[in-house]
Design an enzyme around this catalytic site. Sequence first.
Site: not given
Lengths: 103, 465
Positions: B394-396
């Site tokens: 997700n965040d990456v």
Amino acid sequence: MEIDPLIFRLSIFILSIFVGYYVVWSVTPSLHTPLMSVTNAISSVIIVGAIIAGLSGNYDSVFNTSSIFGFLAIALAAINIFGGFLVTQRMLAMYKKKKKDKK
Amino acid sequence: MISANLSAIFYLISGVLFILALRGLSSPETSRQGNLFGILGMIIAITVTFLSTGNFSSGFILVLIFILAGGSIGAFIAYRIPMTAMPELVAGFHSLVGLAAVFVAISAFLNPEAFNLGTPGNIKLGSLIEMSIGAAVGAITFSGSVIAFLKLQGIMSGSPITFKGQHPLNAIILISIVVLIYLLCSTQSSNLFWILLAVSFLIGFLLIIPIGGADMPVVISMLNSYSGWAAAGIGFTLENTALIITGALVGSSGAILSYIMCKGMNRSFFNVILGGFGATEDISSNSNKEQRPVKSGNADDAAFLMKNASSVIIVPGYGMAVAQAQHALREMVDTLKKNDIKVSYAIHPVAGRMPGHMNVLLAEANVPYDEVFELEEINNDFANADVAFVIGANDVTNPVAKTDPQSPIYGMPVLDVEKCKSVLFVKRSLSPGYAGIDNDLFYKENTLMLFADAKKMTEDITKNL
């Protein structure tokens, strides 16, 4: 004047940090997990200290407070040595190259 | 019984073999041989220790029994552990190294004659300093790793635990450790030694509780480093070259890994260690944002998109490990390859819960390692790929890291997933990732959200291909 042996050990230590620095930078990122498990296994070479401690009891009594801690440390380090090397081996065996017949 | 000089040479040899063990990891081909070097080094070190003590009495038998007992437990764990549980295992192993260092230091303190360090109450100053540093670092490694283990195992909540005055308290404890070591060396009091150990156990615990789940890659690397320094400290006490070399290797290895992980998140080491990142306040400030429309689809849509693609890039993350979806994923990729679709994998440095976590899982699923690429190697390829399949990451992948200087993850290197013609995003819900921020990728025109369990969705897509 004689040089304190501590200085020699310190030299080995400092040089090993540099060796470690360059060797670890050359480790491919995909093998970082095996790197952690194998460093885990080799740092358990602390077992040599544990063995000396375990064998420090005299002939009348194998167990004294000091050697009991030694024996416990032996067991802990042995878990790590066997566990660490074997799990590393297991992981490394999974890294395979693309087979030619596979499209 | 062999002479001290000869055994020192053998310890040096085993130190060199350990260096070769790490050197082997520079490529998968040489890595297995490297591991054998490591095993050989260990066998030499243990054998030489037996020979140099020359004590083959009843104590020797007991030592063997303890080695075998520990060894069989270790071997049992090594064969049974699932690859997804590797971060927990490594954290657990670190704790054992730390505790073993503490035990060796205790026994050297109680019985210094056995180690040629002087007599109780009159231990050589240098040895006492080395011993107490080794013991303190070992204790920190132990309690810190136990907390990391509990967090990774899910026994303890992965969210950061913070309280008022946390940092001043930790600072006071760290200073008191230094003071205690100083007092211990000047008085040789055994009470101070026990207090030092207790305080070190406490600080290890306090240092790790404020650090959240997704920062675990840094924590594990850091504890790896600590376990090395603890071993080196004991190595100085025992005047053992193998231990000093190994300690230095492991210490610098862990430090480099922590550095790589921090860089992967564009955060400073201290920022991670001080903890509290992704705490609840971030999430609540985001929850009152307006609802933006997302496109969601099912396995059929996803299969259709992929069938018509000529190249697909797969972006795995921690969610894949949780769902144990790596095998299902490989089957899907096999089907894609049969349709002459080019597939590669893109791995972000901090994907998963430890360095290299995703690589091991893919290797377990028989994915050839030359199809798996690191961030810098593959990031330019997204623009030319037809489909990006984001599974459990997700965040990456969040483009906000490149566009919004206000965002907590601004500046973090991310995978340029949004440049693909279309993005398939497997996720259980729209909830924000670890950093507590919304992922802009969800709302892009070319993104299709697949709301499902990663493993089930992957299997369904394969059926529809």
